[in-house]
Write a protein that holds these residues in place. Structure first.
Motif, short mmCIF file in Angstrom:
data_model
loop_
_atom_site.label_atom_id
_atom_site.label_comp_id
_atom_site.label_asym_id
_atom_site.label_seq_id
_atom_site.Cartn_x
_atom_site.Cartn_y
_atom_site.Cartn_z
N ALA A 82 1.30 -6.59 3.58
CA ALA A 82 0.87 -7.83 4.24
C ALA A 82 2.08 -8.64 4.69
CB ALA A 82 0.00 -8.64 3.28
N TRP A 83 3.09 -8.66 3.85
CA TRP A 83 4.31 -9.42 4.20
C TRP A 83 5.00 -8.79 5.42
CZ3 TRP A 83 9.63 -8.07 3.80
CH2 TRP A 83 10.50 -9.15 3.99
N LEU A 84 5.05 -7.46 5.44
CA LEU A 84 5.72 -6.77 6.55
C LEU A 84 4.96 -6.92 7.86
CD1 LEU A 84 6.86 -3.49 4.76
CD2 LEU A 84 8.36 -5.29 5.64
N GLU A 85 3.63 -7.04 7.76
CA GLU A 85 2.81 -7.13 8.98
C GLU A 85 3.18 -8.34 9.84
OE1 GLU A 85 0.49 -5.16 10.33
OE2 GLU A 85 -0.16 -3.78 8.74
N GLN A 86 3.79 -9.35 9.22
CA GLN A 86 4.20 -10.51 10.02
C GLN A 86 5.27 -10.13 11.05
OE1 GLN A 86 6.84 -13.51 8.14
NE2 GLN A 86 6.94 -12.13 6.39
N PHE A 87 5.97 -9.04 10.80
CA PHE A 87 7.05 -8.65 11.71
C PHE A 87 6.58 -7.64 12.76
CE2 PHE A 87 9.06 -9.60 7.58
CZ PHE A 87 9.85 -10.67 7.95
N ALA A 88 5.80 -6.65 12.33
CA ALA A 88 5.38 -5.56 13.24
C ALA A 88 4.31 -4.74 12.53
CB ALA A 88 6.58 -4.69 13.58
N PRO A 89 3.58 -3.90 13.29
CA PRO A 89 2.61 -3.01 12.65
C PRO A 89 3.31 -2.10 11.64
CG PRO A 89 2.34 -2.97 15.03
CD PRO A 89 3.58 -3.76 14.75
N VAL A 90 2.65 -1.84 10.53
CA VAL A 90 3.25 -1.06 9.45
C VAL A 90 2.53 0.28 9.30
CG1 VAL A 90 3.78 -1.04 6.97
CG2 VAL A 90 3.82 -3.20 8.26
N ILE A 91 3.29 1.34 9.21
CA ILE A 91 2.73 2.69 9.05
C ILE A 91 3.34 3.31 7.80
CG2 ILE A 91 2.62 4.99 10.09
CD1 ILE A 91 3.27 3.63 12.75
N ASP A 92 2.52 3.99 7.02
CA ASP A 92 3.06 4.70 5.85
C ASP A 92 3.87 5.91 6.30
OD1 ASP A 92 1.88 2.91 4.26
OD2 ASP A 92 0.38 4.27 3.40
N SER A 93 4.97 6.12 5.64
CA SER A 93 5.81 7.26 6.00
C SER A 93 6.42 7.86 4.73
CB SER A 93 6.90 6.79 6.97
OG SER A 93 7.83 7.81 7.19
N PRO A 94 5.57 8.44 3.86
CA PRO A 94 6.12 9.02 2.63
C PRO A 94 7.04 10.20 2.95
CG PRO A 94 3.79 9.60 2.87
CD PRO A 94 4.11 8.65 3.98
N ARG A 95 8.20 10.22 2.36
CA ARG A 95 9.17 11.29 2.59
C ARG A 95 9.43 11.55 4.08
NH1 ARG A 95 6.34 11.85 -1.59
NH2 ARG A 95 4.61 12.80 -0.49
N GLY A 96 9.41 10.50 4.84
CA GLY A 96 9.73 10.62 6.26
C GLY A 96 8.62 11.19 7.10
N GLN A 97 7.46 11.40 6.48
CA GLN A 97 6.38 12.04 7.23
C GLN A 97 5.70 11.04 8.15
OE1 GLN A 97 3.83 13.83 4.31
NE2 GLN A 97 5.58 14.79 3.30
#
Lengths: 548, 303
Positions: free
Chosen positions: B169-184
């Protein structure tokens, strides 16, 4: 057989025998100081009286310069202030844009061909009112050849229209904070910051390899040292690739190379471990006149470029805080590894937040590796406050302050960058002295001209170029300033056992002066005339200078 | 479409997962010839098994990819990439841990032959909040995040659910957030979708089950500002969009959006107007997009 030099006065910086009249030299080292009678006890000698009317000081030590100052002298000097080149010619300051253009036009007319670039340096439009230099100005010097003029700060390059065209920048739609646009939508020709400058610099003759200090530049630098009474100069810093080290070893070992160069290894392309490995490898390659093995780190940028990291309340004009130049973890790792393996580190910290961070990092590293006499040194450290000097003292740090800044940019610091109060505490030499922090003062040549006696004058008088007294309470006395540009700087380089004073056993390195710096008066300290130097017992008279 | 090499800047503080992401991309390049510029080889950024050869500051990587270090001369390195023959299909620039990615992006925009395709900033789910609160680092971390078109959240699987939700939620203030486990993360999400030549069909090719792609062809002339407003509105759920569209004056323009940022520049390619959008599966608001590309907005003749 050895030589005894007589002098009008010898200021030794040896507190056991601060003043004398004779010095005996054998095999490049000081056999002793004293009266002729005392020194005659060493045996058969010859008396050299050529310095009988001169004053000797220990060879001056410049603790923070760049050997590339020598490289710059192949370009046209267009600075606002008079400046002496390696041949002793004093280039009169260019006091207006027209004077700059005239000098450029004159230099252009002497270049072969129509396409050869014209390169100049040390432009300082601050002194031309608010008027910026634009490409149309430089087009008046030459419209056919690329023209590039580097600012005194080193952070801005002005180019002409031809150079913009070659760099692929003469077009609309450019959107970069470092490239101002004119009313026509095209760049004005001012390129600010490393990336915009690099777009054009290969086309205007500022070759990276040359600027990294080449053979010719190193020779020029040596000659400048002689003119300024310098016998040991730190080169801060150099990437020191193997071929550069080989060149520097060769040139400095020549029998007529007049200075000892201490070249620091700059962190780049190396992890902490590899950096310390390389520093130790370099240390083993050192010769008498090329000392290697100290590491330089850079924590932040510059105050006048607003890239230095400041603590609250930040910049006086409201500019956003500056930049960190390396990740904090990189600093921490380097300090820790260096302490563990006995490598010395000098760290550039301009803003007081950078100083605070580095103090924190070194304190933590010292807890892990409580090394004694590490002499880690903060370079520039211009904004440190009294509490930070007390921490430096407690942590065993040295500091190398930058009083020349008051003279060249003090008015800007007062009015724009940090405001009146902090401008007055910048480069707090008196606080360093009172806190007991071992300190040096420096020129950062070519940012400001090499010349420890001028730097000492700045620390003693704290006058800006317009004559403002900036920080009366941070002035230091002449005697302290002279000690700082000899033993003080030598201490930060761990060379104080070898150079920095005239006493038995040390290198026969002298600054030979026509005037007595203790007699000439504080206000005229910068005007002390310099005959030349003695370095390792070898005599280097500065050849007569001329007026441009 | 112009022949300029698309550039993606990858930012994020030390340990945020930039190297892992780059290695993942190199392993799953899917025929794209990637060039990677890294600040230095201090800690070798490329997995050893991917390296075919190293010569000076250039590493050759399987699949026709290359990795070069740029040290203090980014401009020379960028010019070197443009001069490569054959040219790479996409350039990734790994920003140093303290660099501001927008500054690197601005520099890339100066070099002819390159086209910026956005800034991706990595954030370590476990440490980013703590770093953002650090007295020395906080403002640098926030400036990096503010530069981002997309934020990739690395190590989301290691954080506890509540903390993760708060961080996201905190990061969403800057830009859309996508999960990227292990660079995936799918290449077309991180680097942008490949735009079809001229297929006049609406298609939803299956890219990755977590994402959804829509493609539109035969577009009429459009108000590009309005189109971008819709594509960058978080409500539309578009992570990336790329299109070649005729503007009301009839000129072909390239349109590109990354998160909340849009760029419009004149295109050299012709052909019918087309647009491709990627969003998180189930969150893409197709009807909003379709309203924005509907032909009835103008009466400017035949498009």
């Amino acid at each position: 057989m050895f030589t005894i030099h007589s002098a009008r006065r010898i200021l030794t910086m040896n507190s056991s025998r601060p003043e004398t009249t004779h010095v005996a030299v054998r095999e490049g080292r000081i056999l002793g100081t004293g009266s002729l009678e005392e020194l005659s006890g060493w045996g058969k000698h010859e008396l050299d009286e050529r310095f009988a009317d001169k004053v000797l000081m220990p060879g001056l030590v410049e603790g923070h310069s760049h050997a590339m100052e020598g490289s710059f002298w192949r370009y046209v000097y267009v600075g606002y202030f008079d400046r002496m080149d390696p041949d002793g010619k004093v280039w009169t300051g260019a006091s207006s844009i027209d004077a700059v253009i005239d000098r450029l036009r004159d230099a252009a007319s002497k270049l072969a061909g129509d396409a050869a670039p014209l390169s100049a340096w040390s432009l300082d439009p601050i002194y031309f009112g608010n008027r910026r230099v634009v490409r149309e100005d430089l087009d008046r010097a030459s419209a056919t050849r690329p023209v590039g003029v580097l600012h005194a700060s080193g952070h801005i390059l002005n180019v002409n229209t031809k150079a913009l065209e070659l760099a692929g920048l003469l077009r609309k739609g450019i959107n970069h904070p470092g490239i101002p646009l004119g009313a026509d939508g095209l760049p004005t020709g001012e390129l600010k910051g490393p990336d915009p400058m690099m777009m054009a610099s290969p086309y205007v003759g500022f070759d990276r390899e040359v600027l990294a200090c080449d053979e010719l530049g190193l020779r020029y630098f040596g000659r400048l040292c002689v003119r300024k009474g310098v016998t040991t100069a730190a080169d801060l810093a150099n990437l020191l690739p193997q071929d550069a080290v080989a060149m520097m070893l060769r040139v400095t070992s020549e029998s007529d190379f007049p200075a000892r160069i201490v070249s620091l290894l700059r962190l780049q392309l190396l992890s902490g471990q590899a950096l310390i490995d390389r520093a130790l490898e370099l240390r083993a390659m050192s010769s008498d006149r090329l000392r290697l093995g100290i590491v330089k780190l850079v924590a932040d940028g510059s105050i006048q470029g607003f890239s230095a990291r400041l603590r609250w309340p930040g910049y006086y004009n409201g500019a956003p805080n500056g930049l960190w130049y390396v990740p904090l973890e990189t600093l921490r790792e380097a300090f820790r590894l260096a302490l563990a393996r006995g490598v010395q580190i000098h760290t550039h910290t301009n803003g007081d937040e950078a100083t605070e961070l580095v103090l924190d990092c070194i304190e933590a590293a010292l807890q892990a590796h409580p090394a004694r006499d590490h002499r880690f040194t903060l370079q520039h450290c211009q904004l440190a406050d009294a509490a930070q000097f007390r921490r430096m003292r407690a942590l065993g740090l040295c500091v190398n302050l930058f009083p020349n800044h008051h003279y060249y940019w003090g008015d800007q610091h007062y009015a724009i960058t940090v405001g009146p109060e902090r401008a007055e505490r910048m480069n707090a030499c008196a606080t360093a002295l009172a806190s007991g922090v071992p300190f040096a003062i420096h020129s950062d040549a070519p940012v400001t001209p090499l010349g420890p006696l001028f730097t000492a004058w700045c620390a003693v008088n704290r006058r800006t170029a317009t004559g403002r007294l900036l920080g009366a309470h941070e002035r230091i006395g002449v005697a302290d300033a002279l000690r700082t540009i000899t033993l003080g700087a030598a201490y930060t380089l761990k060379l104080d056992g070898e150079v920095g004073s005239i006493e038995c056993g040390k290198r026969a390195d002298f600054a030979v002066l026509e005037d007595d710096p203790l007699e000439i008066g504080a206000e005229r300290l910068k005007d002390v005339r310099i005959w030349g130097t003695v370095q390792g017992g070898r005599l280097f008279p500065a050849t007569p200078s001329s007026q441009a | 479409m112009s022949t300029r090499i698309p550039v993606t800047v990858i930012g994020g503080y030390l340990g945020a997962g930039k190297t892992t992401l780059i290695n993942h991309m190199l392993r799953h390049a899917g025929g794209r010839r990637l060039a990677v510029l890294v600040n230095d080889f201090g800690a070798l950024p490329i997995d050893a098994d991917l390296i075919e050869a190293q010569e000076g500051s250039t590493i050759s990587i399987s699949g026709g990819c290359v990795c070069c270090s740029f040290g203090s001369d980014l401009v020379a390195a960028l010019r070197g990439i443009v001069a490569l023959d054959p040219p790479p299909g996409h350039l990734l620039i790994e920003a140093s841990g303290v660099a501001l990615p927008a500054a690197i992006s601005a520099t890339a925009s100066l070099v002819r032959g390159l086209a910026n395709e956005g800034i991706v900033v990595l954030a370590d789910a476990e440490t980013v909040r703590e770093r953002a609160g650090d007295r020395y680092l906080g403002d640098t971390i926030e400036r990096q995040l503010r530069d981002a078109g997309l934020i990739l959240l690395s190590k989301p699987d290691l954080a506890n659910a509540d903390a993760l939700a708060a961080t996201r939620a905190w990061l969403e203030q800057f830009a859309p957030v996508i999960d990227s486990p292990r660079g995936q993360v799918p290449l077309e999400v991180a680097l942008g979708p490949a735009l079809g030549r001229s297929r006049p069909v609406i298609a939803s090719p299956p890219a990755h089950p977590a994402y959804e792609t829509v493609e539109y062809g035969d577009l009429p002339a459009l108000d590009l500002e309005r189109l971008c407003t819709v594509l960058t509105d978080p409500a539309a759920g578009v992570l990336r969009a790329k299109g070649i569209v005729r503007d009301p004056s009839g000129a072909m323009q390239a349109v590109q959006t990354v998160g909340r940022r849009a760029e419009i520049y004149s295109a050299t390619a012709g052909g019918p107007g087309r647009l491709v959008c990627i969003g998180i599966a189930g969150r893409l608001d197709r009807s909003a997009i379709e309203r924005a590309i509907a032909p009835r907005q103008f009466r400017c003749g035949s498009a």
